[in-house]
Design an enzyme around this catalytic site. Structure first.
Site, PDB file in Angstrom:
ATOM      1  N   ASP A   1       0.836  -1.202   0.000  1.00 31.62           N
ATOM      2  CA  ASP A   1       0.000   0.000   0.000  1.00 31.62           C
ATOM      3  C   ASP A   1       0.872   1.254   0.000  1.00 31.62           C
ATOM      4  O   ASP A   1       2.045   1.208   0.387  1.00 31.62           O
ATOM      5  CB  ASP A   1      -0.905  -0.011   1.248  1.00 31.62           C
ATOM      6  CG  ASP A   1      -2.076   0.952   1.125  1.00 31.62           C
ATOM      7  OD1 ASP A   1      -2.201   1.644   0.093  1.00 31.62           O
ATOM      8  OD2 ASP A   1      -2.878   1.015   2.075  1.00 31.62           O
TER       9      ASP A   1
ATOM     10  N   ALA B   1       1.224   5.569   1.072  1.00 31.37           N
ATOM     11  CA  ALA B   1       1.074   6.344   2.314  1.00 31.37           C
ATOM     12  C   ALA B   1       1.064   7.825   1.966  1.00 31.37           C
ATOM     13  O   ALA B   1       1.519   8.222   0.891  1.00 31.37           O
ATOM     14  CB  ALA B   1       2.219   6.043   3.272  1.00 31.37           C
ATOM     15  N   ASP B   2       0.536   8.606   2.892  1.00 32.05           N
ATOM     16  CA  ASP B   2       0.564  10.055   2.715  1.00 32.05           C
ATOM     17  C   ASP B   2       1.844  10.653   3.299  1.00 32.05           C
ATOM     18  O   ASP B   2       2.352  11.645   2.788  1.00 32.05           O
ATOM     19  CB  ASP B   2      -0.679  10.677   3.360  1.00 32.05           C
ATOM     20  CG  ASP B   2      -1.937  10.143   2.701  1.00 32.05           C
ATOM     21  OD1 ASP B   2      -2.078  10.315   1.477  1.00 32.05           O
ATOM     22  OD2 ASP B   2      -2.760   9.510   3.397  1.00 32.05           O
TER      23      ASP B   2
ATOM     24  N   GLY C   1      -5.602   9.598   3.160  1.00 34.51           N
ATOM     25  CA  GLY C   1      -5.919  10.703   2.258  1.00 34.51           C
ATOM     26  C   GLY C   1      -7.048  10.355   1.299  1.00 34.51           C
ATOM     27  O   GLY C   1      -7.783  11.228   0.835  1.00 34.51           O
TER      28      GLY C   1
ATOM     29  N   GLU D   1      -7.735  -0.422   5.334  1.00 33.84           N
ATOM     30  CA  GLU D   1      -6.292  -0.605   5.133  1.00 33.84           C
ATOM     31  C   GLU D   1      -5.634  -1.121   6.411  1.00 33.84           C
ATOM     32  O   GLU D   1      -4.789  -2.021   6.379  1.00 33.84           O
ATOM     33  CB  GLU D   1      -5.646   0.721   4.718  1.00 33.84           C
ATOM     34  CG  GLU D   1      -6.066   1.184   3.333  1.00 33.84           C
ATOM     35  CD  GLU D   1      -5.504   2.536   2.943  1.00 33.84           C
ATOM     36  OE1 GLU D   1      -5.461   2.819   1.741  1.00 33.84           O
ATOM     37  OE2 GLU D   1      -5.111   3.318   3.832  1.00 33.84           O
TER      38      GLU D   1
HETATM   39  O1  LIG Z   1      -6.895   6.290   2.013  1.00 38.95           O
HETATM   40  C1  LIG Z   1      -5.992   6.226   1.197  1.00 38.95           C
HETATM   41  C2  LIG Z   1      -4.687   5.625   1.431  1.00 38.95           C
HETATM   42  O2  LIG Z   1      -4.235   5.656   2.741  1.00 38.95           O
HETATM   43  C3  LIG Z   1      -3.585   5.920   0.430  1.00 38.95           C
HETATM   44  O3  LIG Z   1      -2.713   4.835   0.527  1.00 38.95           O
HETATM   45  C4  LIG Z   1      -2.815   7.184   0.685  1.00 38.95           C
HETATM   46  O4  LIG Z   1      -3.703   8.276   0.708  1.00 38.95           O
HETATM   47  C5  LIG Z   1      -1.726   7.405  -0.389  1.00 38.95           C
HETATM   48  O5  LIG Z   1      -2.322   7.596  -1.631  1.00 38.95           O
HETATM   49  P1  LIG Z   1      -1.484   7.970  -2.932  1.00 38.95           P
HETATM   50  O6  LIG Z   1      -0.683   6.763  -3.287  1.00 38.95           O
HETATM   51  O7  LIG Z   1      -2.531   8.306  -3.960  1.00 38.95           O
HETATM   52  O8  LIG Z   1      -0.632   9.153  -2.586  1.00 38.95           O
END
Ligand SMILES: O=C[C@H](O)[C@H](O)[C@H](O)COP(=O)(O)O
Length: 223
Positions: A85, A87-88, A100, A107
């Site tokens: 996964d 992360a922000d 985010g 998750e």
């Molecule tokens: O709720 C969403 C998740 O935690 C995402 O893994 C996190 O927001 C990161 O998303 P991105 O890869 O689009 O930056």
């Protein structure tokens, strides 16, 4: 390199890392967001090498199914070797802020089941101290004002994320202006507020590996 190219590079690195360890019975835990989407697309090139996936959101389930990857309910899966996964934010201890995209609770549940949590992120996500990214908190709708008042007592500025309902039918409060120097303690304290489902700190159960996309290549950090 663009941010999208860095995301694709870490997604491919995650596939390369897990692929030798998968067999036709393996189920892969898959996160949510733009980086996780890159991972899904890269993983789909190796459909025959594993059985299927568990998804951390309806959006991820739809993308996996779109590639023809079987999606299993978590309750039917007893053995999950990997969870991948985005992360922000991440600090050097692989404590994370996530949510985010409002998928934090599912998750966190899938991450809790997996033996190895591999976080994939572009270099902009690595920070010295968590908290520049507002901390998402999933809240039962009727508890919104109560939880907001309690978050203010903890020193934050909660803002209701207008127009967003989680896959669980709850709302999100984004907490601004928190310098998170003790993520494990703060995660526990926020989760103890009545009405909170969970918050976006992944500190009690941090990532095990962080694959960080940098212009010089993918770096591997371990907790
Ligand atoms: O709720 C969403 C998740 O935690 C995402 O893994 C996190 O927001 C990161 O998303 P991105 O890869 O689009 O930056």
């Amino acid at each position: 390199m663009t941010q999208d190219q860095l995301k694709q590079a870490v997604a491919q690195a995650a596939v390369d890392l897990i692929l030798p360890k998968l067999d036709d019975k393996s189920i892969v835990g898959v996160g949510t967001g733009s980086t996780a989407n890159c991972f899904i697309d890269a993983l789909a090139q190796h459909k025959g090498a594993f059985d299927g996936a568990v998804a951390s959101s309806e959006a991820t389930a739809a993308r996996l199914k779109g590639h023809g990857i079987p999606v299993y309910e978590l309750n039917t899966v007893s053995d999950l070797e990997f969870y991948i996964d985005g992360a922000d934010e991440s600090d050097e201890h692989l404590h994370l802020i996530k949510g985010g995209g409002a998928a934090l609770t599912r998750e966190k549940i899938v991450a809790a089941v997996a033996k190895t949590f591999i976080c994939i992120a572009d270099a902009s996500k690595l920070v010295p101290v968590l908290g520049t990214f507002p901390l998402p908190v999933e809240v039962i709708p009727m508890a919104r004002s109560h939880v907001a008042r309690e978050l203010v007592k903890l020193g934050g500025d909660p803002v209701y994320r207008e127009g967003v309902l989680t896959d669980n039918g709850n709302i999100i409060l984004d907490v601004f202006n928190m310098q998170i120097t003790n993520p494990v303690e703060l995660e526990t304290r926020i989760n103890a507020i009545v009405g909170v489902v969970t918050n976006g700190l992944f500190a009690a159960r941090p990532a095990d590996v962080l694959l960080l996309g940098t212009p010089e290549g993918v770096k591997t950090l371990k907790a």
